[in-house]
Design a protein around this motif. Structure first.
Motif, PDB file in Angstrom:
ATOM      1  N   SER A   1      -3.846 -34.292 -26.073  1.00  0.00           N
ATOM      2  CA  SER A   1      -4.728 -35.393 -27.507  1.00  0.00           C
ATOM      3  C   SER A   1      -4.538 -36.380 -27.614  1.00  0.00           C
ATOM      4  N   THR A   2      -2.889 -36.246 -27.897  1.00  0.00           N
ATOM      5  CA  THR A   2      -2.540 -37.067 -28.611  1.00  0.00           C
ATOM      6  C   THR A   2      -1.810 -38.745 -28.197  1.00  0.00           C
ATOM      7  N   GLY A   3      -2.447 -38.617 -26.825  1.00  0.00           N
ATOM      8  CA  GLY A   3      -2.301 -39.376 -25.863  1.00  0.00           C
ATOM      9  C   GLY A   3      -0.667 -39.384 -25.081  1.00  0.00           C
ATOM     10  N   GLN A   4      -0.122 -38.883 -25.303  1.00  0.00           N
ATOM     11  CA  GLN A   4       0.970 -37.962 -24.524  1.00  0.00           C
ATOM     12  C   GLN A   4       0.608 -38.151 -22.964  1.00  0.00           C
ATOM     13  N   ASP A   5       1.404 -39.309 -22.159  1.00  0.00           N
ATOM     14  CA  ASP A   5       0.790 -39.488 -20.764  1.00  0.00           C
ATOM     15  C   ASP A   5       1.494 -37.692 -19.776  1.00  0.00           C
ATOM     16  N   ILE A   6       0.825 -36.401 -20.068  1.00  0.00           N
ATOM     17  CA  ILE A   6       1.453 -35.921 -19.312  1.00  0.00           C
ATOM     18  C   ILE A   6       0.280 -35.082 -18.169  1.00  0.00           C
ATOM     19  N   GLU A   7       1.381 -34.279 -17.388  1.00  0.00           N
ATOM     20  CA  GLU A   7       0.527 -33.373 -16.685  1.00  0.00           C
ATOM     21  C   GLU A   7       0.151 -32.725 -16.157  1.00  0.00           C
ATOM     22  N   VAL A   8      -0.272 -31.012 -16.072  1.00  0.00           N
ATOM     23  CA  VAL A   8       0.185 -29.874 -16.236  1.00  0.00           C
ATOM     24  C   VAL A   8      -0.181 -29.366 -14.472  1.00  0.00           C
ATOM     25  N   VAL A   9       0.985 -28.877 -13.803  1.00  0.00           N
ATOM     26  CA  VAL A   9       1.489 -29.043 -12.395  1.00  0.00           C
ATOM     27  C   VAL A   9       1.369 -27.483 -11.920  1.00  0.00           C
ATOM     28  N   SER A  10       1.525 -26.156 -12.877  1.00  0.00           N
ATOM     29  CA  SER A  10       1.474 -25.460 -12.372  1.00  0.00           C
ATOM     30  C   SER A  10       0.830 -24.421 -13.942  1.00  0.00           C
ATOM     31  N   ASN A  11       1.272 -23.324 -13.513  1.00  0.00           N
ATOM     32  CA  ASN A  11       0.856 -21.686 -14.373  1.00  0.00           C
ATOM     33  C   ASN A  11       2.532 -21.639 -13.817  1.00  0.00           C
ATOM     34  N   VAL A  12       2.668 -20.706 -15.377  1.00  0.00           N
ATOM     35  CA  VAL A  12       3.826 -19.914 -15.633  1.00  0.00           C
ATOM     36  C   VAL A  12       3.777 -18.432 -15.677  1.00  0.00           C
ATOM     37  N   ALA A  13       3.301 -17.995 -16.803  1.00  0.00           N
ATOM     38  CA  ALA A  13       2.252 -16.656 -16.858  1.00  0.00           C
ATOM     39  C   ALA A  13       0.703 -16.543 -17.707  1.00  0.00           C
ATOM     40  N   TYR A  14       0.823 -15.277 -17.555  1.00  0.00           N
ATOM     41  CA  TYR A  14      -0.385 -15.050 -18.796  1.00  0.00           C
ATOM     42  C   TYR A  14      -0.409 -13.749 -19.470  1.00  0.00           C
ATOM     43  N   GLY A  15      -1.227 -13.629 -20.879  1.00  0.00           N
ATOM     44  CA  GLY A  15      -0.361 -11.868 -20.752  1.00  0.00           C
ATOM     45  C   GLY A  15      -1.369 -11.511 -22.368  1.00  0.00           C
ATOM     46  N   GLU A  16      -2.433 -11.329 -22.383  1.00  0.00           N
ATOM     47  CA  GLU A  16      -2.834 -10.731 -23.604  1.00  0.00           C
ATOM     48  C   GLU A  16      -2.664 -10.156 -24.945  1.00  0.00           C
ATOM     49  N   LYS A  17      -1.089  -9.516 -23.914  1.00  0.00           N
ATOM     50  CA  LYS A  17      -0.243  -8.617 -25.208  1.00  0.00           C
ATOM     51  C   LYS A  17       1.108  -9.213 -25.655  1.00  0.00           C
ATOM     52  N   GLY A  18       1.250 -10.153 -25.061  1.00  0.00           N
ATOM     53  CA  GLY A  18       2.705 -10.763 -25.419  1.00  0.00           C
ATOM     54  C   GLY A  18       1.961 -12.096 -27.016  1.00  0.00           C
ATOM     55  N   LEU A  19       1.163 -12.362 -27.404  1.00  0.00           N
ATOM     56  CA  LEU A  19       0.985 -12.282 -28.204  1.00  0.00           C
ATOM     57  C   LEU A  19       0.310 -11.835 -29.822  1.00  0.00           C
ATOM     58  N   ALA A  20       1.157 -11.881 -30.673  1.00  0.00           N
ATOM     59  CA  ALA A  20       0.099 -10.873 -31.999  1.00  0.00           C
ATOM     60  C   ALA A  20       0.158 -10.725 -32.560  1.00  0.00           C
ATOM     61  N   VAL A  21      -0.785 -10.523 -33.859  1.00  0.00           N
ATOM     62  CA  VAL A  21      -0.059 -10.451 -35.852  1.00  0.00           C
ATOM     63  C   VAL A  21       0.015  -9.369 -35.664  1.00  0.00           C
ATOM     64  N   LEU A  22       1.225  -9.476 -36.461  1.00  0.00           N
ATOM     65  CA  LEU A  22       2.367  -8.150 -37.290  1.00  0.00           C
ATOM     66  C   LEU A  22       2.036  -8.331 -38.727  1.00  0.00           C
ATOM     67  N   VAL A  23       2.023  -6.798 -39.511  1.00  0.00           N
ATOM     68  CA  VAL A  23       2.706  -6.820 -40.507  1.00  0.00           C
ATOM     69  C   VAL A  23       3.322  -5.720 -40.608  1.00  0.00           C
ATOM     70  N   LYS A  24       3.529  -5.881 -41.766  1.00  0.00           N
ATOM     71  CA  LYS A  24       4.941  -4.152 -41.825  1.00  0.00           C
ATOM     72  C   LYS A  24       4.290  -2.983 -41.663  1.00  0.00           C
ATOM     73  N   SER A  25       5.161  -2.090 -41.082  1.00  0.00           N
ATOM     74  CA  SER A  25       5.002  -0.987 -41.289  1.00  0.00           C
ATOM     75  C   SER A  25       4.144  -0.232 -41.745  1.00  0.00           C
ATOM     76  N   ASP A  26       4.875  -0.190 -43.067  1.00  0.00           N
ATOM     77  CA  ASP A  26       3.823   0.015 -44.439  1.00  0.00           C
ATOM     78  C   ASP A  26       3.502  -0.808 -45.253  1.00  0.00           C
ATOM     79  N   SER A  27       2.716  -1.778 -44.976  1.00  0.00           N
ATOM     80  CA  SER A  27       0.794  -2.602 -44.792  1.00  0.00           C
ATOM     81  C   SER A  27       0.564  -1.908 -45.174  1.00  0.00           C
ATOM     82  N   ASP A  28      -0.258  -2.398 -46.394  1.00  0.00           N
ATOM     83  CA  ASP A  28      -1.969  -1.779 -46.297  1.00  0.00           C
ATOM     84  C   ASP A  28      -2.205  -2.292 -45.580  1.00  0.00           C
TER      85      ASP A  28
END
Length: 335
Positions: A110-137
């Motif tokens: 979107s910023t103008g870099q002349d790039i193109e996506v040529v392949s997938n590598v992976a996907y995984g819904e659990k591979g990204l998360a919001v974490l808080v400390k174990s004792d967080s309220d």
């Protein structure tokens, strides 16, 4: 008479000099051309996270070397801490390809870099998360309102947080955003400098298995979490065999991940700072493939649309120009 001899002598000297220079020039040009053919280099901007396990398996098991060597090429390996940093390197002309999550690639385009996506590598819904400390309220996404939340600005973590907040009628303006690279977030959370982090693997498994943090929410049902490879367009057009060699190397790595995950885990665990058992659990959270399926393209389009609507990007991206499946299609015909 003397003048005639002098002229003849000068002509002979000039001829000898020109002959020597011309001969030397031909030799140098030939060597330079041959060298270029034998040593086409692809500069790989890497990120040492399990999201990109196939690339590391391909590197460590020699598939990348072997496939590139078949087309007269070799690679240079450069490590970065996030997709946005990879984008900076590519924009500066320091790298030819990058693998990253969907959002930073979209931002780069979107910023103008002349790039193109040529392949997938992976996907995984659990591979990204919001974490808080174990004792967080903090027990829900709603509780993040007014809290300090760390994530890498411009990364796909920002997109997940925006989606989760939006679902609760909130936005990024409702939290205090702290821009931190993935590797810096765990310490910030455990030291109490921030209330939550939005982070990916291997950090999720490390922090939760050690009891230091808990998952507040992940991408399940919210974000597919596509990881892709993009090339600088000019480079890809000039070196199509290199692009296909890279994809073939990943395909070989994916075969190992499916047939022998224990071997794959042992091969790359050290790259990500985890033990083999934890690495096997991380691998199970992802689907690794190079194909850009209809579902993958639809997901990337959704990310682009959301990013435009929410102001993460200001310029639209033409998905048909951004995603190029030509190289994958040509490889498929080889089978």
């Amino acid at each position: 008479m003397k003048r005639t001899k002098l002229v003849v002598t000068l002509v002979l000297v000039v001829a000898l000099v020109l002959g020597a220079v011309t001969g030397c020039g031909k030799s140098d040009i030939a060597k330079s051309t041959d060298s270029k053919k034998e040593n086409t280099v692809v500069r790989i901007a890497a990120q040492p996270y399990p999201l990109y396990t196939p690339v590391y398996v391909a590197k460590n098991l020699g598939f990348l070397d072997e496939e590139l060597k078949k087309v007269g090429a070799e690679y240079e390996w450069l490590d970065f801490k996030s997709g946005p940093l990879v984008n900076e390197a590519v924009a500066a002309g320091e790298a030819d390809l990058g693998f990253m999550a969907d959002l930073p690639a979209i931002i780069a385009k979107s910023t103008g870099q002349d790039i193109e996506v040529v392949s997938n590598v992976a996907y995984g819904e659990k591979g990204l998360a919001v974490l808080v400390k174990s004792d967080s309220d903090i027990t829900s996404i709603k509780d993040l309102k007014g809290k300090k939340v760390a994530y890498a600005t411009g990364s796909y973590a920002q997109h997940l947080l925006a989606l989760l907040l939006d679902k609760e009628g909130l936005s990024l303006d409702d939290v205090e955003s702290i821009n931190l690279a993935g590797g810096d977030q765990p310490a910030a959370l455990t030291n109490g400098e921030v209330d939550a982090i939005v982070i990916w693997e291997q950090f999720i498994s490390q922090l939760t298995s050690s009891g230091q943090a808990k998952v507040l929410a992940d991408g399940t049902g919210i974000k597919r979490g596509n990881m892709i490879t993009y090339f600088v367009k000019d480079y890809a057009e000039q070196n199509p065999d290199v692009v296909k060699a890279y994809i073939r190397a990943l395909n070989r790595a994916n075969e190992v991940l499916k047939s022998d995950p224990d071997k794959a885990a042992k091969t790359v665990a050290g790259d990500f700072g985890v033990d083999e058992e934890l690495m096997k659990k991380i691998i199970a959270n992802f689907d690794y493939h190079t194909e850009l399926t209809k579902e993958d393209i639809e997901e990337i389009t959704k990310v682009k649309d959301f990013s435009l609507q929410s102001g993460i990007i200001s310029n639209d991206v033409n998905i048909d120009e951004f995603i190029n499946t030509k190289y994958l299609d040509e490889i498929a015909k080889e089978k």
